[in-house]
Write a protein that holds these residues in place. Structure first.
Motif, PDB file in Angstrom:
ATOM      1  N   TYR A 192       0.835  -1.200   0.000  1.00 37.96           N
ATOM      2  CA  TYR A 192       0.000   0.000   0.000  1.00 37.96           C
ATOM      3  C   TYR A 192       0.873   1.255   0.000  1.00 37.96           C
ATOM      4  O   TYR A 192       0.584   2.234  -0.697  1.00 37.96           O
ATOM      5  N   GLU A 193       1.931   1.247   0.796  1.00 37.64           N
ATOM      6  CA  GLU A 193       2.815   2.414   0.859  1.00 37.64           C
ATOM      7  C   GLU A 193       3.496   2.655  -0.478  1.00 37.64           C
ATOM      8  O   GLU A 193       3.629   3.801  -0.930  1.00 37.64           O
ATOM      9  N   GLU A 248       0.958   4.183  -2.846  1.00 38.87           N
ATOM     10  CA  GLU A 248       0.732   5.595  -2.554  1.00 38.87           C
ATOM     11  C   GLU A 248       1.877   6.452  -3.085  1.00 38.87           C
ATOM     12  O   GLU A 248       1.649   7.557  -3.611  1.00 38.87           O
ATOM     13  N   GLY A 263      -4.555   6.161  -6.160  1.00 35.16           N
ATOM     14  CA  GLY A 263      -5.634   6.554  -5.275  1.00 35.16           C
ATOM     15  C   GLY A 263      -6.272   5.354  -4.606  1.00 35.16           C
ATOM     16  O   GLY A 263      -5.739   4.233  -4.636  1.00 35.16           O
ATOM     17  N   ARG A 295      -5.296   1.501  -5.378  1.00 42.57           N
ATOM     18  CA  ARG A 295      -4.753   0.606  -4.355  1.00 42.57           C
ATOM     19  C   ARG A 295      -5.589  -0.666  -4.248  1.00 42.57           C
ATOM     20  O   ARG A 295      -5.051  -1.762  -4.059  1.00 42.57           O
TER      21      ARG A 295
END
Length: 320
Positions: free
Chosen positions: A199-200, A203, A208, A212
């Motif tokens: 997820y990081e 990002e 967005g 994700r």
């Protein structure tokens, strides 16, 4: 595992392999006994009785394919029951997976009171099917139910729910969505297992919320989604209790000793194939036709499962 020297005699090697096979069979024996006793033997008995005329009182008589001909070409309610069952499989399974995934994602994002919401969403699943159906029929009663009273106060036309052939099956779907706690827990476990580093990274690449989900969450949970779809299809193929209880309560007929329940109210809209099997076998004592119909349902369930597993339901890459 210890290896025999190169010059070991062949009888010693055969004895070693025989001991390994016996040890393996010993570990597998509980499963093998259960499989043979609770699946293998009943399946073979069902196939055997499907070629017999048997009313559970007189000795069975061989009739060849007569039961199969009756079920597939002459039974008047087979078409409506099969149509209702397939409708529930498509609509109910799809909505349960989408709703369960949505609730699972929502609960995992809650920062405050997460334990309360998890319990609140899971508790309906623990309710016995008959009790949950009775409560739902009461809530959706077209005359005195609180749901229709609220809709009437808001000026919204209130449907007849379980008393309307067009709304009976959607009402059963609402009942299944109310008890979505099992799928919620499964999807929560899958969502919490997705690495946060992905997820990081997404990002940092400017992805967005939708990006994700599409590129991180979905590839990680697709095996769980496939599991939910396959088990949902198999369970819905066996859908019996809720439809029978809802139709019986909505019809207003009291259940007493010796009473015969005619499933499918209203207008056969809640009639499913398992209900038809029960009606044939235990109300009309036509065991042969009931066994033939059971095998038709078994073949359909196996075919659907095989197609989902072979094509991965469009969820998994072919190489997985």
């Amino acid at each position: 595992m210890a290896h025999l020297p190169a010059g070991a005699p062949a009888p010693a090697l055969r004895r070693k392999r025989r001991r390994e096979r016996l040890r393996t069979l010993g570990f597998l024996s509980p499963w093998l006994i259960g499989f043979c006793a609770f699946f293998g033997y009943p399946l073979l008995a069902t196939v055997f009785f499907s070629f017999l005329h048997y009313n559970q009182i007189e000795p069975p008589v061989f009739v060849g394919l007569r039961n199969w001909t009756y079920v597939l070409t002459q039974m008047p309610l087979f078409g409506p029951a099969l149509g209702n069952t397939l409708w529930l499989v498509v609509v109910m399974v799809a909505l349960r997976v989408v709703f369960g995934l949505g609730i699972g994602m929502l609960v995992t994002k809650i920062k405050t009171g997460a334990g309360f919401f998890r319990t609140a969403f899971y508790l309906p699943y623990l309710a016995p099917p008959v009790a949950a159906t009775v409560a739902f029929v009461f809530l959706l009663n077209p005359g005195t139910g609180p749901v229709n009273e609220v809709l009437g106060a808001l000026g919204i036309p209130a449907p007849s729910w379980f008393n309307d052939p067009h709304w009976a099956k959607p009402s059963l779907v609402l009942l299944s969505l109310w008890g979505i706690g099992d799928l919620m827990v499964i999807f929560m476990a899958a969502l919490l297992d997705v690495p946060k580093e992905q997820y990081e990274a997404a990002e940092l690449d400017g992805a967005g919320a939708w990006g994700r989900f599409r590129y991180v969450t979905w590839p990680s949970i697709t095996p769980i989604v496939l599991f939910a779809v396959i088990t949902g299809v198999v369970q819905t193929m066996q859908y019996y209790t809720q439809a029978l209880v809802a139709g019986k309560l909505a019809s207003g007929v009291t259940i007493g000793p010796g009473s015969v329940i005619q499933p499918g109210y209203p207008d056969h809209s809640t009639l499913t194939v398992p209900q038809l099997v029960y009606s044939l076998g235990f109300q009309n004592f036509n065991t042969g036709a009931a066994c033939a119909l059971s095998l038709v349902l078994f073949v359909l369930a196996m075919a659907a499962t095989s197609l989902l597993m072979r094509g991965r339901a469009g969820l998994l890459p072919a190489e997985d």
